[in-house]
Design an enzyme around this catalytic site. Structure first.
Site, mmCIF file in Angstrom:
data_model
loop_
_atom_site.group_PDB
_atom_site.id
_atom_site.type_symbol
_atom_site.label_atom_id
_atom_site.label_comp_id
_atom_site.label_asym_id
_atom_site.label_seq_id
_atom_site.Cartn_x
_atom_site.Cartn_y
_atom_site.Cartn_z
ATOM 1 N N SER A 177 -21.056 -13.097 -27.871
ATOM 2 C CA SER A 177 -20.279 -13.132 -26.630
ATOM 3 C C SER A 177 -19.585 -11.824 -26.289
ATOM 4 O O SER A 177 -19.334 -11.560 -25.116
ATOM 5 C CB SER A 177 -19.264 -14.274 -26.688
ATOM 6 O OG SER A 177 -18.441 -14.143 -27.827
ATOM 7 N N HIS A 205 -24.031 -18.337 -24.309
ATOM 8 C CA HIS A 205 -24.364 -17.254 -23.371
ATOM 9 C C HIS A 205 -25.871 -17.060 -23.165
ATOM 10 O O HIS A 205 -26.280 -16.192 -22.408
ATOM 11 C CB HIS A 205 -23.750 -15.936 -23.838
ATOM 12 C CG HIS A 205 -22.255 -15.974 -23.845
ATOM 13 N ND1 HIS A 205 -21.507 -15.714 -22.726
ATOM 14 C CD2 HIS A 205 -21.376 -16.279 -24.830
ATOM 15 C CE1 HIS A 205 -20.219 -15.837 -23.027
ATOM 16 N NE2 HIS A 205 -20.115 -16.191 -24.292
ATOM 17 N N LYS A 234 -20.602 -21.836 -18.162
ATOM 18 C CA LYS A 234 -21.001 -20.430 -18.035
ATOM 19 C C LYS A 234 -22.170 -20.346 -17.046
ATOM 20 O O LYS A 234 -21.966 -20.505 -15.862
ATOM 21 C CB LYS A 234 -21.254 -19.852 -19.417
ATOM 22 C CG LYS A 234 -19.908 -19.697 -20.136
ATOM 23 C CD LYS A 234 -19.939 -19.299 -21.567
ATOM 24 C CE LYS A 234 -18.490 -19.186 -22.059
ATOM 25 N NZ LYS A 234 -18.370 -19.265 -23.514
HETATM 26 C C1 LIG Z 1 -17.288 -19.818 -24.325
HETATM 27 C C2 LIG Z 1 -17.813 -20.079 -25.685
HETATM 28 C C3 LIG Z 1 -17.491 -21.252 -26.361
HETATM 29 C C4 LIG Z 1 -16.501 -22.240 -25.828
HETATM 30 O O1 LIG Z 1 -17.011 -22.949 -24.755
HETATM 31 P P1 LIG Z 1 -15.980 -23.622 -23.724
HETATM 32 O O2 LIG Z 1 -16.777 -24.640 -23.013
HETATM 33 O O3 LIG Z 1 -15.506 -22.507 -22.849
HETATM 34 O O4 LIG Z 1 -14.874 -24.207 -24.548
HETATM 35 C C5 LIG Z 1 -18.086 -21.481 -27.585
HETATM 36 N N1 LIG Z 1 -18.927 -20.585 -28.128
HETATM 37 C C6 LIG Z 1 -19.233 -19.427 -27.520
HETATM 38 C C7 LIG Z 1 -20.169 -18.470 -28.180
HETATM 39 C C8 LIG Z 1 -18.671 -19.127 -26.288
HETATM 40 O O5 LIG Z 1 -18.941 -17.968 -25.693
#
Ligand SMILES: *Cc1c(COP(=O)(O)O)cnc(C)c1O
Length: 379
Positions: A177, A205, A234
């Site tokens: 990320s 991602h 996302k």
């Molecule tokens: C954003 C993210 C999460 C958390 O997801 P949310 O739905 O925002 O709580 C978990 N793992 C990774 C790698 C992320 O980038």
């Protein structure tokens, strides 16, 4: 307590590690309105530009008329509607897995699956750059936590050989990320096979973005893993998360993933918007193609900058110390651009950076504005 907390906050401010929130007044588009001024944003994880898509908005609105705003209870009580159920089936089909289970957030999905599967006599192997939620989940599980240097397969092999734990689970981000690079999943799967370990991929991602049809890292490599976690806030532009895998895995999670059992189900209208997002992301595959075109365009123009190697929308420019990263981010803000400075402890000491995220909702002209501004502030 006040005195103690105040001192800690002051210390953060003095070391450029104090965080504050940007308050804006607009939907999640490339242009955000802050204090009446418009800023060009390169911070969102809305990679396909679906967060403000008319079809998703209509799906949510219509569904609210039918189901109201709240789910009212957890999935195991009366919070699990037909809409949630259909979405789970569609997520399973989307990922090519037997079953899928909805969670309210990715953070909770990771906590739920890891604490349900692993315990005191087990060992969890984590990439050093894995997302914080995976680290927290591993700690909470009470399993032995073993972290290996980023994408270092020799180290992972060595560490796996040394363990005597009952069960072994290797966990990796699909796309990292903060760096934007992709896990060496073929090698991880091979090591898991040799050492009789399980594999979990957090593809927050990667899903919707990489792979021929956007199915994420598994499609990118043509692989399968027993546990896949994906998020829906996302690339899919909405909110929530899911775990996909075998029917036995999903049934186990329904029985014992505490962050699934003891929390309110996401509103059915949100689930309906996600269902629409899965359809739109396929039907409008030009979004993914255009996004990759933008990524190539941006990289070709920034070869002289200290960019981490990445074929994903996450493009990180390493600046070193936190002060420098903050100063460069502030200089971009002065020019009307929003680019987040990422500092420790989110990233290792000495690797503070600008984290640029590109989206299918950006225009080429906006990318040019970014490139020109970066040249100015980095020279
Ligand atoms: C954003 C993210 C999460 C958390 O997801 P949310 O739905 O925002 O709580 C978990 N793992 C990774 C790698 C992320 O980038």
């Amino acid at each position: 307590m006040q005195t103690y907390l105040h001192a800690l906050l002051e210390q953060r401010k003095n070391t450029a590690l104090y965080r504050h929130r940007v308050i804006h007044n607009s939907p999640q588009t490339p242009l955000l309105v802050i204090k009446g001024q418009s800023y060009l944003s390169f911070c969102s994880n809305d990679y396909l530009g679906l967060a403000n898509h008319p079809r998703l908005k209509i799906a949510l609105q219509h569904s609210i008329d039918e189901y109201g705003v709240g789910s009212g209870a957890s999935h195991l009580v009366t919070g699990h509607t037909h809409i949630h159920h259909l979405l789970e089936k569609e997520l399973a089909a989307y990922t090519g897995c037997d079953s899928a289970l909805l969670f309210s957030t990715g953070y909770m999905a990771n906590i739920g699956v890891i604490t349900a599967l692993m315990g005191r006599h087990d060992a969890i192997f984590l990439d050093k750059l894995n997302h914080a939620s995976l680290v927290d989940a591993a700690l909470l599980s009470r399993a032995k936590m073993i972290r290996y240097p980023h994408n270092d397969m020799q180290a992972l092999d060595r560490l796996l050989s040394k363990t005597t734990a009952q069960h072994k689970l290797i966990i990796t981000d699909g796309v990292f990320s903060m760096d934007g690079d992709i896990a060496n999943l073929p090698h991880i799967v091979k090591l898991a096979h040799i050492h009789d370990a399980w594999v979990m991929v957090d593809d927050a991602h990667g899903l919707g973005v990489i792979g021929e049809t956007g199915r994420g890292i598994l499609e990118f490599y043509g692989l399968e893993v027993p546990i896949l976690m994906g998020t829906l806030g996302k690339a899919f532009g909405v909110f929530g998360a899911f775990v996909a895998g075998s029917t036995v895995l999903i049934d186990t999670l329904i029985q014992s993933a505490r962050s699934y059992m003891y929390t309110t189900a996401m509103p059915p209208a949100v689930a309906q918007a996600i269902r629409t997002s899965l359809i739109v992301s396929d039907e409008e595959s030009w979004r993914r193609q255009y996004l990759h075109e933008l990524i190539g365009y941006f990289r070709a123009a920034t070869t002289h900058m200290p960019l981490i190697d990445s074929v994903t929308p996450i493009q990180a420019i390493i600046l070193g110390d936190a002060e420098k990263a903050l100063a460069v981010s502030a200089a971009l803000y002065q020019r009307g651009l929003l680019v987040t400075a990422i500092r420790p402890p989110t990233v290792p000491q000495g690797t503070a950076r600008l984290r640029i995220t590109l989206s299918a909702s950006h225009t080429k002209k906006q990318i040019n504005t970014l490139i020109t501004a970066l040249r100015d502030v980095l020279s």
